[in-house]
Design an enzyme around this catalytic site. Structure first.
Site, short mmCIF file in Angstrom:
data_model
loop_
_atom_site.label_atom_id
_atom_site.label_comp_id
_atom_site.label_asym_id
_atom_site.label_seq_id
_atom_site.Cartn_x
_atom_site.Cartn_y
_atom_site.Cartn_z
CB SER A 1 57.34 11.33 21.20
OG SER A 1 57.29 12.45 20.35
CE1 TYR B 1 63.09 11.91 21.31
CE2 TYR B 1 61.40 12.67 19.79
CZ TYR B 1 61.80 12.33 21.06
OH TYR B 1 60.90 12.41 22.10
#
Length: 312
Positions: A176, A189
């Site tokens: 990501s 995260y």
């Protein structure tokens, strides 16, 4: 497949158009004994459409696909879309919870026993924990890492002996932009994705001499519910010192989610990478992703943090 971050499609248009393009180019593979085998490990319940389209992309690149899913009760949409795309004979759904490490080994060995090999592993299991560090219990951090990092490591370790012995294979870790740039209220995260990035760098250098390529896909903002679900689940307590910041972040996330495009870019990147005999380590994908990474590394840190914090 990962996405404000991890990729997610809200319609089946891209699935159909991907297969139309493949048909025009006469690239639909014939699967016999020597068909390439890819394993998607594993599908999150809330993000199954992501893997649906990544599964289709792998089919298009010439792979027989095994899509793993923690809860097989949720396979209906994937099966229906596969039938619509005409790829049911090239896809199998297997049960796999990446946090059950003994089960991971069993599933991987069963796949290798039945198909002879795994040519492409796509690690995409993941979810997002949102909130400010002070207000998150350590157990939430632990659960985040169990799925997003340790589960990925477990599945990867299970396929390595076979790939190493054959001196061939690709391992694709869906990272990501959050694996390159930290964002407030997303600590667990972001930390898990930074861990995936570091692990992938090390593993690539370990495995290149054995003909195994480790690849990172780093998507930016795409249609997804991973962040909306992660942040919506956050309870903003009236007495929290972070009320103002959390409201601003939620507003910002919703704005990005509304404007995020569909997954065409990510799908094409996966197809191109799967076909490449020598893929790169990193593939940043999405509007502003490459620029953001460059700016973070060339700007003085004080300038960068000012750009981020002024949005709160």
């Amino acid at each position: 497949m990962l996405y404000l971050d991890e990729t997610h499609i809200r319609s089946y248009h891209v699935l159909r158009s991907t297969w139309s393009e493949v048909g025009r180019q006469k690239q639909v593979p014939t699967f016999g004994h020597h068909a390439h085998v890819s394993l998607f490990g594993a599908v999150n319940i809330h993000d199954g459409e992501t893997v649906l389209h990544q599964t289709t992309a792998a089919n298009a690149a010439g792979f027989r696909v095994l899509a793993s899913m923690r809860n097989l009760d949720n396979r209906g949409r994937l099966e229906a879309a596969a039938k619509e795309a005409g790829v049911t004979d090239r896809m199998e759904i297997v049960q796999l919870d990446v946090t059950d490490f003994s089960a991971v080994e069993t599933v991987i060995q069963d796949v290798i026993h039945r198909y002879g090999q795994i040519d492409l592993l796509v690690n995409n299991a993941g979810y997002a924990v949102g909130g400010f560090t002070e207000e998150l219990v350590v157990e939430e951090w632990r659960r985040q890492f169990e799925t997003n990092f340790f589960g990925l490591v477990a599945v990867t370790k299970a396929v390595l002996p076979s790939m190493r012995e054959r001196r061939s294979g690709k391992i694709v870790n869906i990272s990501s932009i959050s694996g390159r740039i930290g964002f407030p209220s997303m600590g667990p995260y972001v930390a898990s994705k930074f861990a995936v990035e570091g692990f992938s760098e090390s593993l690539r250098l370990e495995m290149l001499p054995y003909g195994v390529h480790v690849v990172l896909i780093e998507p930016g903002s795409y249609k997804t519910d991973i962040w909306s679900k992660g942040l919506v689940a956050v309870t903003i307590h009236p007495n929290s010192p972070y009320v103002k910041e959390m409201k601003a972040i939620l507003k910002y996330v919703n704005k990005i989610a509304e404007a995020a495009p569909a997954l065409d870019e990510v799908i094409q990147q996966i197809v191109q990478m799967a076909k490449s005999p020598s893929p790169k380590l990193r593939y940043p994908v999405g509007r502003g992703v490459k620029l953001g990474i460059v700016l973070k590394h060339v700007l003085p840190w004080k300038w960068w943090e000012r750009m981020v914090t002024k949005r709160l």
